[in-house]
Enzyme design. Structure first.
Site, PDB file in Angstrom:
ATOM      1  N   HIS A  74     -20.317 -71.325 -76.306  1.00 61.65           N
ATOM      2  CA  HIS A  74     -20.753 -70.658 -77.546  1.00 61.65           C
ATOM      3  C   HIS A  74     -20.398 -69.189 -77.419  1.00 61.65           C
ATOM      4  CE1 HIS A  74     -24.475 -69.515 -80.242  1.00 61.65           C
ATOM      5  NE2 HIS A  74     -23.320 -69.208 -80.803  1.00 61.65           N
ATOM      6  N   MET A  76     -20.563 -65.744 -78.617  1.00 64.42           N
ATOM      7  CA  MET A  76     -21.222 -64.780 -79.482  1.00 64.42           C
ATOM      8  C   MET A  76     -20.578 -63.419 -79.208  1.00 64.42           C
ATOM      9  SD  MET A  76     -25.075 -66.216 -79.038  1.00 64.42           S
ATOM     10  CE  MET A  76     -24.619 -67.060 -77.524  1.00 64.42           C
ATOM     11  N   ASP A 182     -29.368 -74.648 -82.590  1.00 65.55           N
ATOM     12  CA  ASP A 182     -29.391 -73.823 -81.398  1.00 65.55           C
ATOM     13  C   ASP A 182     -30.406 -72.689 -81.522  1.00 65.55           C
ATOM     14  OD1 ASP A 182     -26.748 -71.850 -79.757  1.00 65.55           O
ATOM     15  OD2 ASP A 182     -28.789 -72.391 -79.157  1.00 65.55           O
TER      16      ASP A 182
END
Ligand code: DX5
Ligand code: ZN
Length: 224
Positions: A74, A76, A182
């Site tokens: 993921h 970010m 999430d």
């Protein structure tokens, strides 16, 4: 590279290592692998896209030595496309944020061309419409149920409607992407997200801090 099934009726648990004891990384990853995680979720944060810095590709490389589970990365970060060469060899799926500055379609295409699942993430305040230009170009829609940047936050219930909208969109378009949630996922919040239509559940705190991680994983998956 094995192609992960896109059976979006299958309930999967992606354990987020952001919540683990980093000083015991190997043991922690082995523990949650043995406890029954389906994926290992790796939260990469750059201190720009989110106001926190977590870890980079060297850390994910180290993590990958301790499990054979799919790594669900993921990103970010700003400009995720600049870092794909470092993360693609390690990953089974790579998710970037629609809000981040990058050529979204190009990023998704490069991930798919590498034989990985391409994910697109939406922050709680981002309307589902923002992904309209990318329909058909992603395999995972990651619907954030907290504001990104930190583990241990409270679930944001208003996101449930976005999950329902995503299910409707997927059916209208005849597509089969995973709907992943999430942030603040516990057995209880996972149950309401599953009812709304999510099938992949990211959890860090609820699994690593549980008395019995294997029970927590089964409960989040909806098995007991
Ligand atoms: C937050 C991360 C989440 C977080 C989940 O920005 O994307 O994956 O680690 O942590 P918990 O399960 O503790 O809310
Ligand atoms: Zn995450």
């Amino acid at each position: 590279m094995q192609n992960l099934s896109l059976n979006h009726s299958q309930s999967l648990v992606a354990t987020s290592i952001l919540a683990c004891d980093f000083s015991q990384l190997g043991a922690e990853i082995q523990r949650v692998t043995t406890a029954g995680s389906d994926w290992i979720h790796c939260d990469v944060m750059d201190g720009h896209f989110v106001n926190n810095i977590s870890f980079g590709s060297a850390f994910v490389q180290a993590a990958s030595c301790h499990t054979s589970l799919p790594l669900d990365i993921h990103l970010m970060i700003d400009h995720p496309d600049h870092y794909l060469d470092r993360f693609l060899p390690l990953s089974h799926s790579i998710t970037s944020h629609v809000e981040a500055p990058h050529p979204v379609s190009h990023t998704l295409a490069r991930v798919r061309e590498a034989g990985r699942l391409a994910g697109l993430a939406l922050n709680p305040e981002t309307p589902l419409e923002q992904i309209s230009p990318y329909i058909g170009k992603f395999d995972i829609l990651l619907i954030m149920t907290v504001h990104p940047g930190f583990g241990g936050q409270a679930f944001i219930p208003k996101v449930l409607e976005k999950i329902r909208q995503a299910v409707q969109l997927r059916s209208q378009e005849g597509l089969s992407f995973h709907i992943e949630v999430d942030g603040g996922i516990t057995p209880e919040t996972a149950a309401v997200c599953r009812s709304a239509g999510a099938n992949v559940f990211v959890a860090g705190t609820a699994i690593f801090k549980a008395n019995d991680s294997s029970v927590a994983i089964r409960e989040i998956r909806g098995e007991q």
